[in-house]
Design a protein around this motif. Structure first.
Motif, mmCIF file in Angstrom:
data_model
loop_
_atom_site.group_PDB
_atom_site.id
_atom_site.type_symbol
_atom_site.label_atom_id
_atom_site.label_comp_id
_atom_site.label_asym_id
_atom_site.label_seq_id
_atom_site.Cartn_x
_atom_site.Cartn_y
_atom_site.Cartn_z
ATOM 1 N N GLU A 50 52.766 39.264 2.551
ATOM 2 C CA GLU A 50 53.554 38.037 2.462
ATOM 3 C C GLU A 50 53.350 37.306 1.134
ATOM 4 O OE1 GLU A 50 53.194 35.555 5.909
ATOM 5 O OE2 GLU A 50 53.211 37.259 7.291
ATOM 6 N N ASP A 51 52.115 37.265 0.648
ATOM 7 C CA ASP A 51 51.847 36.511 -0.576
ATOM 8 C C ASP A 51 52.092 37.337 -1.839
ATOM 9 O OD1 ASP A 51 51.074 34.570 1.198
ATOM 10 O OD2 ASP A 51 48.927 34.847 0.900
ATOM 11 N N VAL A 52 51.630 38.575 -1.842
ATOM 12 C CA VAL A 52 51.759 39.422 -3.037
ATOM 13 C C VAL A 52 53.072 40.193 -3.044
ATOM 14 C CG1 VAL A 52 50.685 41.310 -4.334
ATOM 15 C CG2 VAL A 52 49.253 39.593 -3.239
ATOM 16 N N GLY A 53 53.642 40.468 -1.879
ATOM 17 C CA GLY A 53 54.907 41.183 -1.814
ATOM 18 C C GLY A 53 54.762 42.692 -1.805
ATOM 19 N N LEU A 54 53.692 43.207 -1.195
ATOM 20 C CA LEU A 54 53.479 44.644 -1.111
ATOM 21 C C LEU A 54 54.596 45.310 -0.310
ATOM 22 C CD1 LEU A 54 51.680 47.158 -1.506
ATOM 23 C CD2 LEU A 54 50.514 46.524 0.623
ATOM 24 N N GLU A 78 56.255 47.266 9.322
ATOM 25 C CA GLU A 78 57.458 48.070 9.109
ATOM 26 C C GLU A 78 57.995 47.976 7.689
ATOM 27 O OE1 GLU A 78 60.436 47.180 11.971
ATOM 28 O OE2 GLU A 78 59.248 47.896 13.689
ATOM 29 N N ARG A 79 57.826 46.831 7.036
ATOM 30 C CA ARG A 79 58.416 46.679 5.706
ATOM 31 C C ARG A 79 57.610 47.364 4.608
ATOM 32 N NH1 ARG A 79 57.544 40.162 4.934
ATOM 33 N NH2 ARG A 79 56.991 40.195 7.124
ATOM 34 N N VAL A 80 56.436 47.908 4.950
ATOM 35 C CA VAL A 80 55.611 48.612 3.967
ATOM 36 C C VAL A 80 55.786 50.117 4.152
ATOM 37 C CG1 VAL A 80 53.275 49.054 3.122
ATOM 38 C CG2 VAL A 80 53.925 46.748 3.854
ATOM 39 N N ARG A 81 56.246 50.772 3.093
ATOM 40 C CA ARG A 81 56.425 52.220 3.107
ATOM 41 C C ARG A 81 55.117 52.886 2.678
ATOM 42 N NH1 ARG A 81 59.599 56.072 -0.986
ATOM 43 N NH2 ARG A 81 59.043 54.414 -2.441
ATOM 44 N N HIS A 82 54.786 54.018 3.302
ATOM 45 C CA HIS A 82 53.579 54.768 2.959
ATOM 46 C C HIS A 82 53.974 56.143 2.419
ATOM 47 C CE1 HIS A 82 51.837 51.654 5.512
ATOM 48 N NE2 HIS A 82 50.671 51.959 4.991
ATOM 49 N N VAL A 83 53.466 56.467 1.248
ATOM 50 C CA VAL A 83 53.738 57.763 0.624
ATOM 51 C C VAL A 83 52.400 58.458 0.402
ATOM 52 C CG1 VAL A 83 54.777 58.945 -1.339
ATOM 53 C CG2 VAL A 83 55.784 56.805 -0.507
ATOM 54 N N HIS A 84 52.191 59.585 1.074
ATOM 55 C CA HIS A 84 50.927 60.326 0.974
ATOM 56 C C HIS A 84 51.068 61.439 -0.052
ATOM 57 C CE1 HIS A 84 48.028 63.474 2.759
ATOM 58 N NE2 HIS A 84 47.370 62.684 1.938
ATOM 59 N N ILE A 140 56.132 54.506 -7.794
ATOM 60 C CA ILE A 140 55.858 53.174 -8.351
ATOM 61 C C ILE A 140 57.107 52.613 -9.013
ATOM 62 C CG2 ILE A 140 54.530 51.915 -10.094
ATOM 63 C CD1 ILE A 140 52.278 54.028 -9.610
ATOM 64 N N ALA A 141 57.779 53.441 -9.812
ATOM 65 C CA ALA A 141 58.960 52.981 -10.548
ATOM 66 C C ALA A 141 60.080 52.542 -9.615
ATOM 67 C CB ALA A 141 59.459 54.092 -11.470
ATOM 68 N N ASP A 142 60.195 53.194 -8.464
ATOM 69 C CA ASP A 142 61.325 52.951 -7.558
ATOM 70 C C ASP A 142 61.029 51.940 -6.463
ATOM 71 O OD1 ASP A 142 62.769 54.794 -9.018
ATOM 72 O OD2 ASP A 142 62.364 56.457 -7.653
ATOM 73 N N THR A 143 59.831 51.354 -6.472
ATOM 74 C CA THR A 143 59.453 50.414 -5.421
ATOM 75 C C THR A 143 60.033 49.026 -5.674
ATOM 76 O OG1 THR A 143 57.384 51.537 -4.876
ATOM 77 C CG2 THR A 143 57.515 49.197 -4.362
ATOM 78 N N PRO A 144 60.787 48.474 -4.726
ATOM 79 C CA PRO A 144 61.206 47.071 -4.831
ATOM 80 C C PRO A 144 60.070 46.172 -4.348
ATOM 81 C CG PRO A 144 62.161 48.064 -2.864
ATOM 82 C CD PRO A 144 61.331 49.134 -3.538
ATOM 83 N N GLY A 145 59.443 45.454 -5.246
ATOM 84 C CA GLY A 145 58.249 44.690 -4.892
ATOM 85 C C GLY A 145 57.020 45.380 -5.438
ATOM 86 N N ALA A 146 55.879 45.072 -4.856
ATOM 87 C CA ALA A 146 54.614 45.603 -5.370
ATOM 88 C C ALA A 146 54.308 46.964 -4.759
ATOM 89 C CB ALA A 146 53.476 44.632 -5.059
ATOM 90 N N ALA A 147 53.796 47.862 -5.619
ATOM 91 C CA ALA A 147 53.281 49.148 -5.173
ATOM 92 C C ALA A 147 51.765 49.124 -5.295
ATOM 93 C CB ALA A 147 53.854 50.282 -6.007
#
Length: 258
Positions: A50-54, A78-84, A140-147
């Motif tokens: 919420e604060d940093v926008g991850l 749900e709004r945080v995507r995980h890429v392994h 990282i380049a394609d993330t809307p918000g913080a990665a």
């Protein structure tokens, strides 16, 4: 250094403010780095989301680590995507604490750079899993918000991916090395958390040594970047050889630079 003071992670920071060679800076809340996220508290999750926008977590741990540790608290958001994207060879139960196990191929590993075993290991990430390194930068380049990029300790695998990202963005090498070495100021907390984990404690016990043995040294990152220059013509040339071209690099710069 913009440390993120989290209850459940010891080595988390925002890379915003790092200087680029052309007078710019890395934008705040675009690229974060951390150690393992399994212990995050509800307050930590709120701060990050919420604060940093991850919005995206890039997890560089091995498949064994991910399965052994289980889903962390951010998996429920749900709004945080995980890429392994493991940067280690998938050789069974492998963790980044088990460096000696990786050195079952020790001779080949050390041949890469005998003067610094950790530098040799870092070069191995590029040789063994180039597709994971490239996809990490593209994510990282394609993330809307913080990665947020993380592994177990947030200093080795994370250190390499972050160093390459910052270099592409034009951050001065001195600042890239200083950011890498900054994890050393948190080494006691990092190692305490790893020793408390059933996943990492056995490997650390086998390796032995005190916290100082695990402290990242600026000379290691200097050597790694110099070797990438000498062997591949620099990070941009290595990335281009593996499908991360100028348009990708430009997207990453636009994402990261204020």
């Amino acid at each position: 250094m913009q440390w993120l003071e989290l209850e459940g992670a010891a080595n988390a920071r925002d890379l915003g403010g790092l200087p680029t060679a052309d007078g710019g800076v890395i934008a705040d809340r675009t690229l974060l780095r951390s150690d393992n996220l399994q212990g995050l508290t509800p307050a930590d999750v709120k701060l990050l989301v919420e604060d940093v926008g991850l919005r995206t977590v890039v997890d560089l741990r091995s498949t064994h680590e991910v399965e052994s540790e289980g889903p962390g608290p951010l998996r429920a958001v749900e709004r945080v995507r995980h890429v392994h994207l493991s940067v280690l060879p998938e050789l069974g139960e492998m963790t980044d604490a088990a460096v000696d196990a990786l050195f079952s191929r020790r001779e080949r590993t050390l041949e890469r750079y005998p003067d610094d075993p950790m530098c040799a290991l870092y070069l191995g990430y590029l040789e063994d899993r180039p597709e994971s390194v490239v996809r990490a930068l593209r994510t990282i380049a394609d993330t809307p918000g913080a990665a947020l990029v993380h592994c177990a300790a947030g200093k080795d695998r994370t250190g390499v991916v972050v160093a390459l990202s910052l270099t592409v963005a034009g951050v001065e090498r001195e600042a890239v090395v200083a950011d890498y070495a900054a994890s050393g100021t948190r080494i006691a907390g990092i190692m305490a958390r790893l020793r408390a984990s059933p996943t990492y404690a056995p490997d650390l016990e086998k390796r032995g040594g005190d916290d100082e043995k695990h402290r990242p040294r600026p000379e290691t990152m200097e050597a790694f970047l110099t070797q990438v220059d000498e062997r591949y013509g620099g990070p941009l040339a290595w990335l281009a050889e593996h499908g991360f071209g100028e348009s990708d690099a430009q997207r990453l710069r636009e994402k990261l630079v204020a």
